[in-house]
Design an enzyme around this catalytic site. Structure first.
Site, PDB file in Angstrom:
ATOM      1  N   HIS A 193       0.810  -1.223   0.000  1.00  0.00           N
ATOM      2  CA  HIS A 193       0.000   0.000   0.000  1.00  0.00           C
ATOM      3  C   HIS A 193       0.830   1.253   0.000  1.00  0.00           C
ATOM      4  CE1 HIS A 193      -3.784  -2.014   1.634  1.00  0.00           C
ATOM      5  NE2 HIS A 193      -3.864  -1.783   0.351  1.00  0.00           N
ATOM      6  N   ARG A 229      18.532  -6.269 -26.375  1.00  0.00           N
ATOM      7  CA  ARG A 229      19.635  -7.206 -26.090  1.00  0.00           C
ATOM      8  C   ARG A 229      18.998  -8.519 -25.650  1.00  0.00           C
ATOM      9  NH1 ARG A 229      22.343  -2.302 -23.922  1.00  0.00           N
ATOM     10  NH2 ARG A 229      24.432  -2.166 -24.841  1.00  0.00           N
ATOM     11  N   ARG A 271      18.230  -7.930 -31.494  1.00  0.00           N
ATOM     12  CA  ARG A 271      19.593  -8.342 -31.832  1.00  0.00           C
ATOM     13  C   ARG A 271      19.760  -9.820 -31.488  1.00  0.00           C
ATOM     14  NH1 ARG A 271      24.625  -5.490 -28.962  1.00  0.00           N
ATOM     15  NH2 ARG A 271      23.960  -6.743 -27.182  1.00  0.00           N
ATOM     16  N   GLU A 312      30.277  -2.451 -35.306  1.00  0.00           N
ATOM     17  CA  GLU A 312      31.013  -2.296 -34.048  1.00  0.00           C
ATOM     18  C   GLU A 312      32.439  -2.832 -34.140  1.00  0.00           C
ATOM     19  OE1 GLU A 312      28.953  -4.413 -30.899  1.00  0.00           O
ATOM     20  OE2 GLU A 312      28.281  -5.981 -32.256  1.00  0.00           O
ATOM     21  N   ASN A 358      30.214   1.167 -28.214  1.00  0.00           N
ATOM     22  CA  ASN A 358      30.919   0.557 -27.073  1.00  0.00           C
ATOM     23  C   ASN A 358      32.030  -0.368 -27.571  1.00  0.00           C
ATOM     24  OD1 ASN A 358      28.768   1.780 -25.875  1.00  0.00           O
ATOM     25  ND2 ASN A 358      27.688  -0.107 -25.367  1.00  0.00           N
ATOM     26  N   ASP A 359      31.667  -1.236 -28.497  1.00  0.00           N
ATOM     27  CA  ASP A 359      32.684  -2.141 -29.038  1.00  0.00           C
ATOM     28  C   ASP A 359      33.546  -1.461 -30.085  1.00  0.00           C
ATOM     29  OD1 ASP A 359      32.596  -4.642 -27.703  1.00  0.00           O
ATOM     30  OD2 ASP A 359      30.605  -4.975 -28.554  1.00  0.00           O
ATOM     31  N   ARG A 399      37.251  -2.809 -22.966  1.00  0.00           N
ATOM     32  CA  ARG A 399      36.278  -1.934 -22.315  1.00  0.00           C
ATOM     33  C   ARG A 399      36.020  -2.276 -20.856  1.00  0.00           C
ATOM     34  NH1 ARG A 399      30.790  -3.695 -25.717  1.00  0.00           N
ATOM     35  NH2 ARG A 399      29.514  -3.300 -23.913  1.00  0.00           N
ATOM     36  N   CYS A 440      23.315   2.656 -31.286  1.00  0.00           N
ATOM     37  CA  CYS A 440      22.774   2.121 -30.038  1.00  0.00           C
ATOM     38  C   CYS A 440      23.835   1.975 -28.955  1.00  0.00           C
ATOM     39  CB  CYS A 440      22.075   0.784 -30.282  1.00  0.00           C
ATOM     40  SG  CYS A 440      23.186  -0.493 -30.885  1.00  0.00           S
TER      41      CYS A 440
HETATM   42  C1  PEP Z   1      27.906  -1.713 -28.490  1.00  0.00           C
HETATM   43  O1  PEP Z   1      28.858  -2.476 -28.615  1.00  0.00           O
HETATM   44  O2  PEP Z   1      27.988  -0.476 -28.641  1.00  0.00           O
HETATM   45  C2  PEP Z   1      26.583  -2.242 -28.128  1.00  0.00           C
HETATM   46  C3  PEP Z   1      25.507  -1.485 -28.131  1.00  0.00           C
HETATM   47  O3  PEP Z   1      26.496  -3.547 -27.780  1.00  0.00           O
HETATM   48  P1  PEP Z   1      26.917  -4.169 -26.370  1.00  0.00           P
HETATM   49  O4  PEP Z   1      27.190  -3.024 -25.427  1.00  0.00           O
HETATM   50  O5  PEP Z   1      25.760  -5.005 -25.943  1.00  0.00           O
HETATM   51  O6  PEP Z   1      28.131  -4.954 -26.737  1.00  0.00           O
HETATM   52 MG    MG Z   2      28.622  -4.609 -28.835  1.00  0.00          MG
END
Ligand code: PEP
Ligand code: MG
Length: 569
Positions: free
Chosen positions: A187, A294, A330, A429, A452-453, A463, A500
């Site tokens: 609640h 993902r 993906r 990537e 990111n990759d 990373r 992304c």
């Molecule tokens: C990326 O590599 O930028 C990505 C979005 O994929 P992940 O972070 O899942 O490797």
């Molecule tokens: Mg990636």
């Protein structure tokens, strides 16, 4: 103190502790039929007055446009035939007092509910307990709570704060709720969320140390409670509170506005998600769909691969939740930083350069085919797209597409419906893919840049490695040139190019990426209002000028300093 964040936001105020007087068993045995009759009557009258009291509260609530659902539930429970019959039966057959009979019947009902699997139903045990307490208070008026005096900026603290507790105080003065028991559907949580008051529930016994008048910080976003904070912590949370308020108002103001630049160019802002619940939450931030689902999480935290049926249900839920908005699914991106113990993958010297993502899927076709079948079958329930991760050459796309075609053929011959026009794209990537984006563009319907990759492979910086963290730099001119090439080639071939990776949600990069020609950004949903705010206040011409300036610069500090200066609003 740690608890469960039940309603987001930060409140800083003074504690008012809600003391509960606990009912006790009387242990008295009724000596005559007359006494039994009297106790049954007392019980029935107690139920009638409890119902009347709740109805009176409801009337005042209706007059103030307040939520009455929880009180309607109380009336239903007070009049519950099973409970009434059980109590009367106990008094007449066991000769116990009305108080003892109510306590025992309610305790049994609460235990039954507590043992259920469903979290929501378990939480409803609190409703039954509260109904029981109301009757007990009518039977013994000394149990009624003394009136709570609250002043401005009150944080209510209690065992479990009931709607009655909340209604018996001047709620406008209450800015936060904290409870010892309860979960996200209790609640206290429901009321707090409905009123936009930060709340932390389920703090446990540690909460007993809080005294009325203590200064308390309630961080409902993190599920944290700070009691009598130092000045330093107080300042820190005051700043956090301000940031949250700014975000909340930005969010509300921008949610339903589409992202268009001042010179009329439309930009799509999407959310990165892991399941249907994430997608639902992302709509509150104005997401226009998902640029990255993902699927790894569906495969992790278990001991066997998910079956085609399990996956089908999962993707179908996402498609339905999207309500016609696009979702980029993906395919499995396992390996590297995302292990899957039950696949027994061999240990590797360089997991990020090893057996991962599409490389595993092209090798373990059974896994790949099961996933593609499930996605295709779910594709009739919404606008799903398929995206292959970790593509480094044309051959991988050809192989993946050939398998996809085989799966489509199999579905067709079994008359299983799927979206024959489903779009197929790839993550960009890996640097080789970014450099030959012109070649890859001919093979697919869309690109999504995984910064990111891309950043870790371009700069040779793991990373996940803390020691080389300072070298991980998406604004490195080399990385920027690769990104620019991908966007330009994607646009040249007239298919949509999205991003992304984390950079898509970084406001420092927004104007630069716009200037490069990016028109689709997918990010963690909470970043959407900030990126949107920038887009709404810039022209493409200005963004292109910013891009030209940045692309002539030699170093990251110079680039970031410049971008931060032009981004300030
Ligand atoms: C990326 O590599 O930028 C990505 C979005 O994929 P992940 O972070 O899942 O490797
Ligand atoms: Mg990636």
């Amino acid at each position: 103190m740690k608890g469960i964040g039940a309603s987001p936001g930060i409140a800083i105020g003074k504690a008012v502790v809600v003391e509960k007087k606990r009912p006790r068993l009387t242990g008295v045995t009724l000596q005559s039929e007359a006494e039994v009759k009297r106790e049954v009557l007392r019980f029935e009258q107690a139920v009638t007055s409890a119902v009347a009291e709740v109805e009176a509260v409801m009337d005042t609530l209706v007059a103030h446009d307040g939520p009455t659902e929880v009180l309607e539930i109380q009336i239903e429970l007070l009049q519950d035939e099973q409970i009434i019959t059980d109590v009367v039966e106990k008094i007449t057959s066991e000769h116990v007092t009305a108080t003892d009979a109510v306590m025992e019947v309610i305790a049994a009902a609460v235990t039954t509910l507590h043992n259920l699997d469903d979290a929501y139903l378990r939480e409803r045990a609190a409703d039954v307990e509260e109904a029981g307490n109301r009757i007990l208070m009518e039977l013994d008026p000394t149990l009624k709570p003394s009136e709570l005096i609250v002043s401005e900026n009150t944080i209510l603290i209690g065992e479990d704060i009931t709607p009655m507790d909340i209604l018996s105080v001047d709620i406008a003065k209450v800015i936060g709720l904290v409870t010892r028991t309860g979960g996200k559907t209790s609640h206290a949580a429901i009321v707090a969320k409905a009123r936009g008051i930060p709340a932390v529930v389920g703090c446990g016994d540690a909460l007993a140390s809080v005294r009325g008048g203590d200064v308390v910080i309630v961080d409902g976003s993190e599920g944290m409670l700070v009691v009598n904070p130092t000045t330093e912590i107080l300042n820190e949370y005051t700043a956090k509170k301000k940031a949250f308020t700014t975000q909340a108002s930005a969010l509300n103001a921008l949610k339903d506005i589409v992202a268009v630049t001042t010179d009329g160019v439309r930009v799509k802002l999407m959310a990165n998600i892991s399941n249907a619940a994430d997608l639902e939450a992302s709509f509150a931030f104005g997401a226009e769909g998902s640029g990255l689902l993902r699927t790894e999480l569906l495969f992790m935290g278990r001991n066997t691969l998910p079956t085609e049926e399990e996956q089908f249900e999962f993707y179908k839920n996402v498609a339905l939740q999207a309500g016609g908005k696009p979702v980029v699914v993906r395919t499995l991106d396992i390996g590297g930083d995302k292990p899957l113990p039950y696949l027994h993958l061999p240990a590797e010297q360089n997991p990020f350069l090893g057996y991962r993502a599409i490389r595993i899927c092209l090798d373990r076709k059974d896994i790949f085919i099961t996933q593609l079948r499930a996605i295709l079958r779910a594709s009739v329930f919404g606008d799903l797209k398929i995206m292959f991760p970790m593509i480094s050459n044309v051959s991988e796309i050809e192989q993946a597409k050939a398998i996809l075609e085989d799966v489509k053929t199999a579905l067709r011959s079994a008359s299983t419906p799927y979206n024959a026009a489903i779009e197929v794209g790839i993550m960009i990537e890996i640097p080789s893919a970014a450099v030959m984006a012109d070649l890859l563009a001919r093979e697919v319907d869309f690109f999504s840049i995984g910064t990111n990759d891309l950043c870790q492979y371009t700069l040779a910086v793991d990373r996940m490695n803390e020691q080389v963290k300072h070298l991980y730099d998406p604004f490195n001119p080399g990385v920027l040139r690769l990104i620019q090439n991908v966007i330009e080639q994607g646009n040249k071939f007239h298919h949509h190019t999205g991003m992304c990776g984390e950079m898509a949600g970084d406001v420092t990069a927004t104007l630069l990426l716009l200037g490069m020609g990016l028109r689709e950004f997918s990010m963690s949903a909470a970043s959407i209002p900030y990126v949107k705010d920038l887009i709404l206040n810039t022209s493409i011409t200005a963004a292109q000028e910013i891009c030209r300036t940045v692309m002539a610069m030699r170093s990251t500090p110079e680039i970031i300093q410049y971008l931060q200066a032009v981004t300030k609003r």
